[in-house]
Design a protein around this motif. Structure first.
Motif, PDB file in Angstrom:
ATOM      1  N   MET A  41     103.471  13.118 106.425  1.00 64.62           N
ATOM      2  CA  MET A  41     102.006  13.091 106.381  1.00 64.62           C
ATOM      3  C   MET A  41     101.592  13.083 107.748  1.00 64.62           C
ATOM      4  N   ALA A  42     100.094  13.250 107.912  1.00 64.95           N
ATOM      5  CA  ALA A  42      99.788  13.418 109.369  1.00 64.95           C
ATOM      6  C   ALA A  42      98.397  12.778 109.243  1.00 64.95           C
ATOM      7  N   VAL A  43      97.914  12.133 110.107  1.00 60.74           N
ATOM      8  CA  VAL A  43      96.673  11.212 110.328  1.00 60.74           C
ATOM      9  C   VAL A  43      96.018  11.567 111.683  1.00 60.74           C
ATOM     10  N   GLU A  44      94.737  11.863 111.694  1.00 63.38           N
ATOM     11  CA  GLU A  44      94.022  11.881 113.087  1.00 63.38           C
ATOM     12  C   GLU A  44      93.432  10.494 113.191  1.00 63.38           C
ATOM     13  N   TYR A  45      93.365  10.350 114.783  1.00 63.88           N
ATOM     14  CA  TYR A  45      92.719   9.269 115.415  1.00 63.88           C
ATOM     15  C   TYR A  45      91.938   9.856 116.458  1.00 63.88           C
ATOM     16  N   ASP A  46      91.049   8.871 117.070  1.00 62.59           N
ATOM     17  CA  ASP A  46      90.305   9.322 118.104  1.00 62.59           C
ATOM     18  C   ASP A  46      91.152   9.577 119.315  1.00 62.59           C
ATOM     19  N   GLY A  47      91.513  10.638 119.860  1.00 64.85           N
ATOM     20  CA  GLY A  47      92.379  10.830 120.900  1.00 64.85           C
ATOM     21  C   GLY A  47      93.607  11.397 120.521  1.00 64.85           C
ATOM     22  N   GLY A  48      94.003  11.639 119.393  1.00 64.73           N
ATOM     23  CA  GLY A  48      95.270  12.277 118.969  1.00 64.73           C
ATOM     24  C   GLY A  48      95.475  11.913 117.523  1.00 64.73           C
ATOM     25  N   VAL A  49      96.784  12.496 117.330  1.00 61.10           N
ATOM     26  CA  VAL A  49      97.297  12.243 115.697  1.00 61.10           C
ATOM     27  C   VAL A  49      98.685  11.745 115.784  1.00 61.10           C
ATOM     28  N   VAL A  50      98.874  11.016 114.450  1.00 60.95           N
ATOM     29  CA  VAL A  50     100.008  10.445 114.113  1.00 60.95           C
ATOM     30  C   VAL A  50     100.770  11.431 113.189  1.00 60.95           C
ATOM     31  N   ILE A  51     102.021  11.526 113.220  1.00 58.02           N
ATOM     32  CA  ILE A  51     102.585  12.273 112.088  1.00 58.02           C
ATOM     33  C   ILE A  51     103.795  11.222 111.582  1.00 58.02           C
ATOM     34  N   GLY A  52     104.043  11.720 110.421  1.00 55.88           N
ATOM     35  CA  GLY A  52     105.259  11.070 110.048  1.00 55.88           C
ATOM     36  C   GLY A  52     105.993  11.749 108.795  1.00 55.88           C
ATOM     37  N   ALA A  53     107.184  11.537 108.655  1.00 58.44           N
ATOM     38  CA  ALA A  53     108.239  12.107 107.487  1.00 58.44           C
ATOM     39  C   ALA A  53     109.121  11.223 107.174  1.00 58.44           C
ATOM     40  N   ASP A  54     110.070  11.349 106.002  1.00 54.38           N
ATOM     41  CA  ASP A  54     111.213  10.762 105.621  1.00 54.38           C
ATOM     42  C   ASP A  54     112.275  11.637 106.208  1.00 54.38           C
ATOM     43  N   SER A  55     113.548  11.297 105.914  1.00 52.86           N
ATOM     44  CA  SER A  55     114.650  11.910 106.573  1.00 52.86           C
ATOM     45  C   SER A  55     115.696  12.480 105.434  1.00 52.86           C
ATOM     46  N   ARG A  56     115.437  12.824 103.955  1.00 56.19           N
ATOM     47  CA  ARG A  56     116.180  13.115 103.171  1.00 56.19           C
ATOM     48  C   ARG A  56     116.094  14.899 103.007  1.00 56.19           C
ATOM     49  N   THR A  57     117.457  15.414 102.938  1.00 57.88           N
ATOM     50  CA  THR A  57     117.263  16.825 102.565  1.00 57.88           C
ATOM     51  C   THR A  57     118.443  16.718 101.518  1.00 57.88           C
ATOM     52  N   THR A  58     117.976  17.334 100.172  1.00 60.98           N
ATOM     53  CA  THR A  58     118.871  17.430  99.070  1.00 60.98           C
ATOM     54  C   THR A  58     119.042  18.758  98.739  1.00 60.98           C
ATOM     55  N   THR A  59     120.215  18.916  98.133  1.00 62.58           N
ATOM     56  CA  THR A  59     120.821  20.200  97.376  1.00 62.58           C
ATOM     57  C   THR A  59     121.197  19.729  95.938  1.00 62.58           C
ATOM     58  N   GLY A  60     120.224  19.865  95.019  1.00 67.00           N
ATOM     59  CA  GLY A  60     120.255  19.228  93.850  1.00 67.00           C
ATOM     60  C   GLY A  60     120.607  17.635  93.988  1.00 67.00           C
ATOM     61  N   ALA A  61     121.562  17.119  93.320  1.00 64.86           N
ATOM     62  CA  ALA A  61     121.543  15.773  93.598  1.00 64.86           C
ATOM     63  C   ALA A  61     122.104  15.108  94.579  1.00 64.86           C
ATOM     64  N   TYR A  62     122.849  16.065  95.458  1.00 67.36           N
ATOM     65  CA  TYR A  62     123.188  15.796  96.799  1.00 67.36           C
ATOM     66  C   TYR A  62     122.575  15.547  97.913  1.00 67.36           C
ATOM     67  N   ILE A  63     122.565  14.455  98.691  1.00 70.04           N
ATOM     68  CA  ILE A  63     121.797  14.373  99.821  1.00 70.04           C
ATOM     69  C   ILE A  63     122.438  14.889 100.997  1.00 70.04           C
ATOM     70  N   ALA A  64     122.118  16.377 101.310  1.00 67.82           N
ATOM     71  CA  ALA A  64     123.141  17.128 102.215  1.00 67.82           C
ATOM     72  C   ALA A  64     122.715  16.458 103.789  1.00 67.82           C
ATOM     73  N   ASN A  65     121.601  16.108 103.913  1.00 66.73           N
ATOM     74  CA  ASN A  65     121.287  15.353 105.106  1.00 66.73           C
ATOM     75  C   ASN A  65     120.501  14.155 105.087  1.00 66.73           C
ATOM     76  N   ARG A  66     120.893  12.731 105.435  1.00 68.48           N
ATOM     77  CA  ARG A  66     119.959  11.614 105.183  1.00 68.48           C
ATOM     78  C   ARG A  66     119.416  11.266 106.384  1.00 68.48           C
ATOM     79  N   VAL A  67     119.762  12.023 107.570  1.00 69.62           N
ATOM     80  CA  VAL A  67     118.849  11.571 108.825  1.00 69.62           C
ATOM     81  C   VAL A  67     118.200  12.984 109.551  1.00 69.62           C
TER      82      VAL A  67
END
Lengths: 197, 199
Positions: A1-27
């Motif tokens: 997600m991303a949020v604007e504020y006066d002077g910039g933006v804040v962006i954020g995300a989780d860290s999970r990548t999955t192939t089916g039920a397996y978490i290929a990358n948790r970071v």
């Protein structure tokens, strides 16, 4: 997600990548640098979004050298839109483009699946986003400052990660402003907790 | 959605009904909160045709059970009757229920019967197509032991947020407060719902 504020933006995300039920990358780092002060949040197919982001970063870098100026966030967003719309049948990519430029300050542009482009003060995306539309509608207020934006982003991402099986890991945050880019990581045990029921 | 407050139960439902894609909203004023006994109500979810048929049968079974026991039925009895119908006919049915009420033995309770026929008890629960959008809000906002007024405000807000985002939820919000003393209906038309920052 991303949020604007006066002077910039804040962006954020989780860290999970999955192939089916397996978490290929948790970071995973889903906050990808496109230019010094322009980042994107990737969702959908990791392969598709990585490929598009590399292409756009190249195109934007070239454009910036020609211009002899830092590029506009709107330019980056349009480059994403051009690729995502032209190849809409082959791609599964939902991208949030966020950054800071001299002309319009902090901006967030959403390029969802299908290749639409729209600027929004706040935008959420990805599979976990459905669970936090209500939370964001209720808690976002225009005119928040950087710290408030960071808090609401961390809270919203935690809530989504709790409920969505495809989301999890750590919360990666970044704030982009005239001063530069500041990155933070919030580990699982430090995430905001909500009452369990 | 349903919430368990200190001494009462608040149920809330929005009223849109739609056919599956291509989407058509066939009614904006359906009441999905059905009284199955004096102090027990059910929220329908899923195929309304299936849910109505199941509830009709459940009402009968519950009333018969109540006569045999010579006392008002327990909330879990109502939920169990629904669960049996949903589980035994799981291949044919697409209906889920939120059952809430008050009984003398255990006070206010909330039960969920999901699509396949699972039955669980929860303090607060949400269901239906619009519910996905408010999981985050409900997780963040709910705290145990709220008062009746806090519960009503919480339920109204949550429904308003869901109705704002889900294209097949909307119309009117029906809320019911169930306590030992009785049952109170609150109806909030769409234009009187709380508005949020971008509306």
């Amino acid at each position: 997600m991303a949020v604007e504020y006066d002077g910039g933006v804040v962006i954020g995300a989780d860290s999970r990548t999955t192939t089916g039920a397996y978490i290929a990358n948790r970071v995973t780092d889903k906050l990808t640098r496109i230019h010094d002060k322009i980042y994107c949040c990737r969702s959908g197919s990791a392969a598709d979004t990585q490929a598009i982001a590399e292409i756009v970063a190249y195109q934007l870098g070239f454009h910036s050298i020609e211009l002899d100026e830092p590029p506009l966030v709107e330019t980056a967003a349009n480059l994403f839109r051009a690729s995502c719309y032209r190849y809409r049948e082959e791609l599964t990519a939902g991208i949030l483009v966020a950054g800071w430029d001299k002309r319009k300050g902090g901006q967030v542009y959403s390029v969802p699946i299908g290749g639409m482009l729209v600027r929004q003060p706040v935008s959420v995306g990805g599979s976990g986003s459905t669970y936090i539309y209500g939370f964001m509608d209720a808690n976002y207020k225009p005119g928040m400052n950087k710290e408030q934006c960071m808090e609401i982003t961390a809270a919203a991402l935690s809530l989504a990660m709790e409920r969505d099986g495809s989301s999890g890991g750590v919360v990666r945050l970044a704030s982009i402003s005239e001063e530069g880019v500041e990155r933070r990581v919030i580990l699982g045990n430090q995430l905001p907790k909500f009452s369990t029921h | 959605m349903e919430k368990h407050c200190t001494d009462s139960r608040v149920k809330g439902v929005s009223t849109g009904v739609s056919k599956p894609a291509p989407e058509y909203v066939s009614s904006k004023t359906i009441n999905k909160v059905i009284q199955v006994h004096d102090r027990i109500f059910c929220c329908m979810a899923g195929s309304l045709a299936d849910a109505q048929a199941v509830i009709k049968s459940a009402k009968f079974h519950l009333s018969f059970h109540s006569v045999q026991m010579e006392s008002p039925p327990q909330v879990i009895a109502a939920a169990s009757v629904l669960k049996d119908l949903c589980y035994k006919n799981k291949d044919e049915l697409q209906a889920g229920f939120l059952t809430a009420g008050w009984d003398k033995k255990n006070g206010p309770q909330v039960y969920v019967v999901s699509l396949g026929g699972m039955l669980i008890s929860q303090q607060v629960t949400i269901g239906g197509s619009g519910s996905t959008y408010i999981y985050g809000y409900v997780d963040a906002k709910y705290k145990p032991n709220m008062t009746k007024e806090e519960c009503l405000q919480f339920a109204t807000n949550a429904l308003a947020l869901a109705m704002g985002r889900d294209n097949v939820s909307g119309g009117v919000a029906h809320l019911v407060v169930i306590t030992e003393k009785g049952v109170e209906h609150v109806v909030v038309p769409g234009d009187k719902l709380p508005k949020f920052h971008d509306e």
